[in-house]
Scaffold this motif. Sequence first.
Motif, short mmCIF file in Angstrom:
data_model
loop_
_atom_site.label_atom_id
_atom_site.label_comp_id
_atom_site.label_asym_id
_atom_site.label_seq_id
_atom_site.Cartn_x
_atom_site.Cartn_y
_atom_site.Cartn_z
N LEU A 238 0.85 -1.19 0.00
CA LEU A 238 0.00 0.00 0.00
C LEU A 238 0.88 1.23 0.00
O LEU A 238 1.87 1.30 0.75
CB LEU A 238 -0.89 0.04 1.24
CG LEU A 238 -1.91 -1.09 1.40
CD1 LEU A 238 -2.50 -1.05 2.79
CD2 LEU A 238 -3.01 -0.96 0.36
N TRP B 188 -6.60 1.81 -1.35
CA TRP B 188 -7.03 1.82 0.05
C TRP B 188 -8.29 1.00 0.27
O TRP B 188 -8.57 0.61 1.39
CB TRP B 188 -7.25 3.26 0.50
CG TRP B 188 -5.99 4.00 0.72
CD1 TRP B 188 -4.71 3.49 0.64
CD2 TRP B 188 -5.85 5.37 1.06
NE1 TRP B 188 -3.80 4.47 0.90
CE2 TRP B 188 -4.46 5.63 1.16
CE3 TRP B 188 -6.76 6.39 1.28
CZ2 TRP B 188 -3.98 6.89 1.48
CZ3 TRP B 188 -6.27 7.65 1.59
CH2 TRP B 188 -4.89 7.90 1.70
N PRO C 132 -7.04 -2.94 1.78
CA PRO C 132 -5.88 -2.78 2.66
C PRO C 132 -5.14 -4.06 2.99
O PRO C 132 -4.05 -4.01 3.55
CB PRO C 132 -6.47 -2.14 3.92
CG PRO C 132 -7.91 -2.47 3.89
CD PRO C 132 -8.29 -2.53 2.46
N VAL D 34 2.21 -4.08 4.61
CA VAL D 34 0.90 -3.52 4.91
C VAL D 34 0.98 -2.53 6.06
O VAL D 34 1.96 -2.51 6.82
CB VAL D 34 -0.11 -4.64 5.27
CG1 VAL D 34 -0.37 -5.53 4.07
CG2 VAL D 34 0.40 -5.46 6.45
N ARG D 35 -0.07 -1.73 6.18
CA ARG D 35 -0.27 -0.89 7.36
C ARG D 35 -1.31 -1.57 8.25
O ARG D 35 -2.35 -2.04 7.77
CB ARG D 35 -0.79 0.49 6.95
CG ARG D 35 0.23 1.34 6.21
CD ARG D 35 1.00 2.24 7.13
NE ARG D 35 2.07 2.94 6.41
CZ ARG D 35 2.97 3.70 7.00
NH1 ARG D 35 2.93 3.87 8.31
NH2 ARG D 35 3.91 4.30 6.31
N PHE E 274 -5.53 -4.29 9.33
CA PHE E 274 -6.26 -4.47 8.08
C PHE E 274 -7.29 -5.58 8.27
O PHE E 274 -7.13 -6.45 9.13
CB PHE E 274 -5.32 -4.78 6.91
CG PHE E 274 -4.54 -6.07 7.04
CD1 PHE E 274 -5.05 -7.27 6.58
CD2 PHE E 274 -3.26 -6.06 7.60
CE1 PHE E 274 -4.32 -8.45 6.68
CE2 PHE E 274 -2.52 -7.24 7.71
CZ PHE E 274 -3.06 -8.43 7.25
N PRO F 230 -11.28 6.10 3.77
CA PRO F 230 -11.51 4.93 2.92
C PRO F 230 -12.96 4.47 3.03
O PRO F 230 -13.72 4.95 3.87
CB PRO F 230 -10.55 3.88 3.51
CG PRO F 230 -9.64 4.61 4.44
CD PRO F 230 -10.39 5.82 4.91
N THR G 176 -13.79 -1.31 4.57
CA THR G 176 -12.42 -1.60 5.02
C THR G 176 -12.32 -1.74 6.53
O THR G 176 -11.25 -2.02 7.06
CB THR G 176 -11.46 -0.51 4.53
OG1 THR G 176 -11.89 0.78 5.01
CG2 THR G 176 -11.41 -0.47 3.01
N TRP H 275 -9.37 -0.80 9.17
CA TRP H 275 -8.47 0.13 8.46
C TRP H 275 -9.06 1.54 8.47
O TRP H 275 -8.38 2.52 8.80
CB TRP H 275 -8.28 -0.39 7.04
CG TRP H 275 -7.64 0.55 6.06
CD1 TRP H 275 -8.30 1.35 5.18
CD2 TRP H 275 -6.25 0.77 5.86
NE1 TRP H 275 -7.40 2.06 4.43
CE2 TRP H 275 -6.13 1.73 4.82
CE3 TRP H 275 -5.10 0.26 6.43
CZ2 TRP H 275 -4.90 2.17 4.36
CZ3 TRP H 275 -3.86 0.71 5.97
CH2 TRP H 275 -3.78 1.66 4.95
N ARG H 276 -10.34 1.66 8.12
CA ARG H 276 -10.98 2.97 8.14
C ARG H 276 -11.02 3.53 9.57
O ARG H 276 -10.78 4.72 9.78
CB ARG H 276 -12.40 2.86 7.59
CG ARG H 276 -13.10 4.20 7.47
CD ARG H 276 -14.56 4.03 7.16
NE ARG H 276 -15.07 5.18 6.44
CZ ARG H 276 -16.37 5.38 6.21
NH1 ARG H 276 -17.25 4.52 6.63
NH2 ARG H 276 -16.77 6.43 5.54
N TRP I 125 -7.72 5.15 10.47
CA TRP I 125 -7.40 6.41 9.80
C TRP I 125 -8.46 7.49 10.01
O TRP I 125 -8.36 8.57 9.44
CB TRP I 125 -7.14 6.16 8.31
CG TRP I 125 -5.89 5.33 8.15
CD1 TRP I 125 -5.82 4.04 7.73
CD2 TRP I 125 -4.56 5.73 8.47
NE1 TRP I 125 -4.52 3.60 7.76
CE2 TRP I 125 -3.72 4.62 8.22
CE3 TRP I 125 -3.98 6.90 8.97
CZ2 TRP I 125 -2.35 4.66 8.43
CZ3 TRP I 125 -2.61 6.95 9.17
CH2 TRP I 125 -1.80 5.83 8.90
#
Length: 299
Positions: free
Chosen positions: A100, A131, A134, A148-149, A152, A197, A201, A204-205, A208
């Motif tokens: 990513l 995104w 993820p 990856v971040r 996820f 995002p 997700t 992940w969302r 962020w």
Amino acid sequence: MDVDTRLLRYFVTVAEEGNLTRAAERLYVSQPALTKQIRQLEARLGVRLFTRSRAGMALTDPGRALADRAPALLDGWDDAWRATKAASRRAARVLYVGYLASAANEATPRIIAEFVRRRPGWRVEMRQSPWSAPAAGLDEGTVDVALVRLPFPGQDGFHVRVLITEPRHVVLPAAHPLAAREIVAFREVRDEPFVAPAPETGAWRDHWTGADERDGRPPRIGTVVEQPDDWLSAIANGLGIGLAPASATRFYARPGIVYRPVADIAPSRVAVAWPPAADGNPVVRDFVESCLAELPDGD
């Protein structure tokens, strides 16, 4: 009898949701197209799978029998497909690495060079994911390993080793009242609209949009994006603010936006992740070891 696995996946999604509209949104297809596919499956099987009403889609007895068995059938097919693709990549001496955005930051070229040193004759093919995906291809089996971040979706189903931990910054339009600050407290911006995002997700969302630091307040979403360039443009155009790792100040600097350190929020983590099925794959092991050799201070 031959049945397209896509029809089974559509059926399973409708059965899980109990609602055509929600299932269509989850599958990224129109509701009429999904209805057509379900009817096609019913025609192929010669049975009625759902009863339809204003309340939603209820499984019939034959539908319930199929719903009990279809997920295992699809999982078996997915495993066979992934094993076949992995064998093909090994035969070609290519390692597919999902990633990513900036992957492992400045360490990425060093990781690849170390892997090639360990595996002469092999090459690395990097596959970037948006995104909206993820897991960077791990969940679909299109890559062997990924940078990856965290977190996820589906993370618990993979092996994960953290490589980098870095602070998060808040990303603001240049004209924002807080843009001149040296540091911003998250509580000062948490109620503003966020460029985010897609909701599918999940974790992940949440990460962020600062879900863990909101004291239960849901985020306001200004707009949804899939790619870093779209995210930057949306923020510059005043559609919302965002959170980003500190390295974004190097990789994604552009006019119209500013990055500011943000207080009272957990850091971002970059990790190497791989499926348990690859535990016996020495090539994947060499890539993981290459990551750890170049970033030895990870968790």
